[in-house]
Design a protein around this motif. Structure first.
Motif, PDB file in Angstrom:
ATOM      1  N   UNK A   1       6.738 -28.350  -7.041  1.00 24.98           N
ATOM      2  CA  UNK A   1       7.564 -28.442  -5.833  1.00 24.98           C
ATOM      3  C   UNK A   1       7.493 -29.865  -5.286  1.00 24.98           C
ATOM      4  N   UNK A   2       8.652 -30.447  -5.015  1.00 32.49           N
ATOM      5  CA  UNK A   2       8.729 -31.777  -4.399  1.00 32.49           C
ATOM      6  C   UNK A   2       9.430 -31.633  -3.064  1.00 32.49           C
ATOM      7  N   UNK A   3       8.769 -32.074  -2.010  1.00 29.52           N
ATOM      8  CA  UNK A   3       9.267 -31.830  -0.656  1.00 29.52           C
ATOM      9  C   UNK A   3      10.585 -32.546  -0.384  1.00 29.52           C
ATOM     10  N   UNK A   4      10.690 -33.821  -0.736  1.00 27.04           N
ATOM     11  CA  UNK A   4      11.933 -34.526  -0.451  1.00 27.04           C
ATOM     12  C   UNK A   4      12.061 -35.780  -1.317  1.00 27.04           C
ATOM     13  N   UNK A   5      13.257 -35.976  -1.847  1.00 28.36           N
ATOM     14  CA  UNK A   5      13.579 -37.185  -2.597  1.00 28.36           C
ATOM     15  C   UNK A   5      14.808 -37.815  -1.961  1.00 28.36           C
ATOM     16  N   UNK A   6      14.718 -39.141  -1.696  1.00 21.81           N
ATOM     17  CA  UNK A   6      15.830 -39.826  -1.042  1.00 21.81           C
ATOM     18  C   UNK A   6      15.954 -41.262  -1.493  1.00 21.81           C
ATOM     19  N   UNK A   7      16.509 -42.100  -0.621  1.00 20.04           N
ATOM     20  CA  UNK A   7      16.759 -43.489  -1.023  1.00 20.04           C
ATOM     21  C   UNK A   7      15.481 -44.295  -1.145  1.00 20.04           C
ATOM     22  N   UNK A   8      14.418 -43.940  -0.403  1.00 19.09           N
ATOM     23  CA  UNK A   8      13.163 -44.675  -0.528  1.00 19.09           C
ATOM     24  C   UNK A   8      12.570 -44.484  -1.923  1.00 19.09           C
ATOM     25  N   UNK A   9      12.552 -43.253  -2.385  1.00 17.93           N
ATOM     26  CA  UNK A   9      12.044 -42.971  -3.725  1.00 17.93           C
ATOM     27  C   UNK A   9      12.901 -43.649  -4.789  1.00 17.93           C
ATOM     28  N   UNK A  10      14.207 -43.759  -4.527  1.00 18.57           N
ATOM     29  CA  UNK A  10      15.130 -44.371  -5.483  1.00 18.57           C
ATOM     30  C   UNK A  10      14.831 -45.843  -5.723  1.00 18.57           C
ATOM     31  N   UNK A  11      14.084 -46.458  -4.795  1.00 17.84           N
ATOM     32  CA  UNK A  11      13.827 -47.903  -4.890  1.00 17.84           C
ATOM     33  C   UNK A  11      12.682 -48.246  -5.831  1.00 17.84           C
ATOM     34  N   UNK A  12      11.981 -47.223  -6.353  1.00 16.88           N
ATOM     35  CA  UNK A  12      10.844 -47.475  -7.241  1.00 16.88           C
ATOM     36  C   UNK A  12      11.147 -46.908  -8.629  1.00 16.88           C
ATOM     37  N   UNK A  13      11.586 -47.748  -9.577  1.00 14.12           N
ATOM     38  CA  UNK A  13      11.964 -47.241 -10.913  1.00 14.12           C
ATOM     39  C   UNK A  13      10.847 -46.487 -11.615  1.00 14.12           C
ATOM     40  N   UNK A  14       9.606 -46.953 -11.465  1.00 10.45           N
ATOM     41  CA  UNK A  14       8.494 -46.286 -12.133  1.00 10.45           C
ATOM     42  C   UNK A  14       8.309 -44.860 -11.593  1.00 10.45           C
ATOM     43  N   UNK A  15       8.453 -44.719 -10.286  1.00 12.46           N
ATOM     44  CA  UNK A  15       8.335 -43.395  -9.679  1.00 12.46           C
ATOM     45  C   UNK A  15       9.487 -42.499 -10.140  1.00 12.46           C
ATOM     46  N   UNK A  16      10.700 -43.046 -10.196  1.00 15.21           N
ATOM     47  CA  UNK A  16      11.860 -42.280 -10.666  1.00 15.21           C
ATOM     48  C   UNK A  16      11.652 -41.795 -12.094  1.00 15.21           C
ATOM     49  N   UNK A  17      11.115 -42.664 -12.946  1.00 19.78           N
ATOM     50  CA  UNK A  17      10.840 -42.269 -14.330  1.00 19.78           C
ATOM     51  C   UNK A  17       9.846 -41.110 -14.381  1.00 19.78           C
ATOM     52  N   UNK A  18       8.836 -41.151 -13.505  1.00 23.45           N
ATOM     53  CA  UNK A  18       7.846 -40.078 -13.467  1.00 23.45           C
ATOM     54  C   UNK A  18       8.498 -38.757 -13.039  1.00 23.45           C
ATOM     55  N   UNK A  19       9.426 -38.819 -12.086  1.00 24.94           N
ATOM     56  CA  UNK A  19      10.129 -37.606 -11.646  1.00 24.94           C
ATOM     57  C   UNK A  19      10.953 -37.028 -12.790  1.00 24.94           C
ATOM     58  N   UNK A  20      11.637 -37.899 -13.541  1.00 21.33           N
ATOM     59  CA  UNK A  20      12.424 -37.414 -14.679  1.00 21.33           C
ATOM     60  C   UNK A  20      11.520 -36.732 -15.712  1.00 21.33           C
ATOM     61  N   UNK A  21      10.333 -37.282 -15.939  1.00 17.28           N
ATOM     62  CA  UNK A  21       9.394 -36.647 -16.879  1.00 17.28           C
ATOM     63  C   UNK A  21       8.982 -35.266 -16.378  1.00 17.28           C
ATOM     64  N   UNK A  22       8.781 -35.180 -15.065  1.00 14.83           N
ATOM     65  CA  UNK A  22       8.413 -33.893 -14.472  1.00 14.83           C
ATOM     66  C   UNK A  22       9.529 -32.867 -14.670  1.00 14.83           C
ATOM     67  N   UNK A  23      10.771 -33.275 -14.434  1.00 15.98           N
ATOM     68  CA  UNK A  23      11.911 -32.376 -14.619  1.00 15.98           C
ATOM     69  C   UNK A  23      12.046 -31.952 -16.077  1.00 15.98           C
ATOM     70  N   UNK A  24      11.656 -32.829 -16.995  1.00 18.82           N
ATOM     71  CA  UNK A  24      11.762 -32.514 -18.422  1.00 18.82           C
ATOM     72  C   UNK A  24      10.739 -31.472 -18.867  1.00 18.82           C
ATOM     73  N   UNK A  25       9.606 -31.387 -18.150  1.00 21.91           N
ATOM     74  CA  UNK A  25       8.509 -30.571 -18.643  1.00 21.91           C
ATOM     75  C   UNK A  25       8.170 -29.360 -17.786  1.00 21.91           C
TER      76      UNK A  25
END
Length: 290
Positions: A28-52
């Motif tokens: 469960x992720x509470x909220x994703x917005x424009x602040x999270x979008x500004x960190x490519x490494x964090x975005x990549x980690x979220x995509x990995x989470x969605x994949x698995x």
């Protein structure tokens, strides 16, 4: 507002990595917005989470490459919390004569209560804008009236009559219905959670299509086992009201196969009905073993 890059690169990615490596199938992720979008490494980690994992995430209604990419994934279902569910009706089909069963099966005991009680309980609450039980049984009629559940007693012979009578009664009181579910009275293991998920998903599809949703199970060879209930959008109401004698909604399933969406049941046993006393006993045992 300035994003804390150290927080995303440190605690943020660490938390996501921990979720990926955990034994749980859900995150469960509470909220994703424009602040999270500004960190490519964090975005990549979220995509990995969605994949698995199966992920429940809150997304802000903003457009960024990161958020748009999440919404565009084929495995993502979006539920817009700013828009309530569409008004959906429910016709409970309780007009069977129970010839194979040998008696009024809907009033037979199912672990302490009449079997008809199960579908009445599963469809109770705010999920449906309106519901009605259509039956040829005076016992079922009396059971529903005692609980102030709308019920229609009739003596018409065919399945199309049950569909027509139920849908007509709902539309008379609620002409704005966006869809109508037709549920059977003899599926005692069908759950409210499955019906809720089915209606929510239908509501999202309805915005861009005219779907027919049918509950189904997935076999071990990944083939689809279709079942009930079936949820029709209001585009099909006129045809449902004019079905040929002794035919039900299957006429439309065959006529419009491209719009049928099979919705997976939480448990294949939810599709099981009880046409004989032996089948009823098997379902009673199955409930205790779940």
């Amino acid at each position: 507002m300035t994003p804390d890059m150290d927080g995303f690169l440190g605690l943020g990615i660490t938390s996501i990595t921990r979720a990926i490596e955990s034994a749980s199938q859900w995150a469960v992720i509470d909220e994703l917005g424009y602040l999270e979008s500004s960190c490519p490494e964090f975005c990549d980690a979220v995509f990995r989470l969605f994949d698995q994992k199966q992920v429940i995430a809150v997304l802000r209604s903003q457009s960024t490459p990161f958020l748009d990419a999440l919404r565009a994934r084929n495995d993502v279902f979006l539920y817009d919390l700013d828009h309530p569910l569409l008004p959906i009706g429910c016709v409970i089909m309780a007009s069977g004569l129970g010839k194979r069963f040998g008696s009024n099966k809907l009033m037979e005991d199912f672990n302490g209560k009449p079997m008809i009680y199960r579908i009445l309980s599963a469809t109770d609450g705010a999920l449906f804008a309106a519901r009605i039980v259509v039956t040829r049984s005076r016992e079922v009629e009396a059971f529903c009236r005692e609980r102030k559940i709308p019920v229609l007693l009739h003596a018409m012979p065919y399945r199309n009559h049950t569909v027509h009578l139920g849908l007509s009664a709902l539309l008379k009181e609620y002409p704005e219905l966006a869809g109508c579910m037709f549920a059977l009275g003899d599926q005692p293991l069908l759950t409210r959670e499955t019906l809720e998920a089915m209606v929510i998903t239908f509501s999202q599809y309805y915005q861009t299509a005219s779907p027919i949703f049918r509950l189904a199970a997935i076999a071990e060879d990944d083939s689809i086992i279709p079942g009930n209930p079936i949820l029709f959008g209001n585009r099909y109401f006129e045809e449902l009201l004019t079905l040929p004698d002794n035919h039900g909604g299957n006429v439309l399933l065959k006529k419009y196969p491209d719009v049928v969406r099979y919705f997976p049941a939480g448990d294949p046993l939810e599709l099981a009905d009880a046409d004989t006393p032996a089948e009823l006993e098997q379902l009673k045992k199955a409930e205790f073993n779940r």
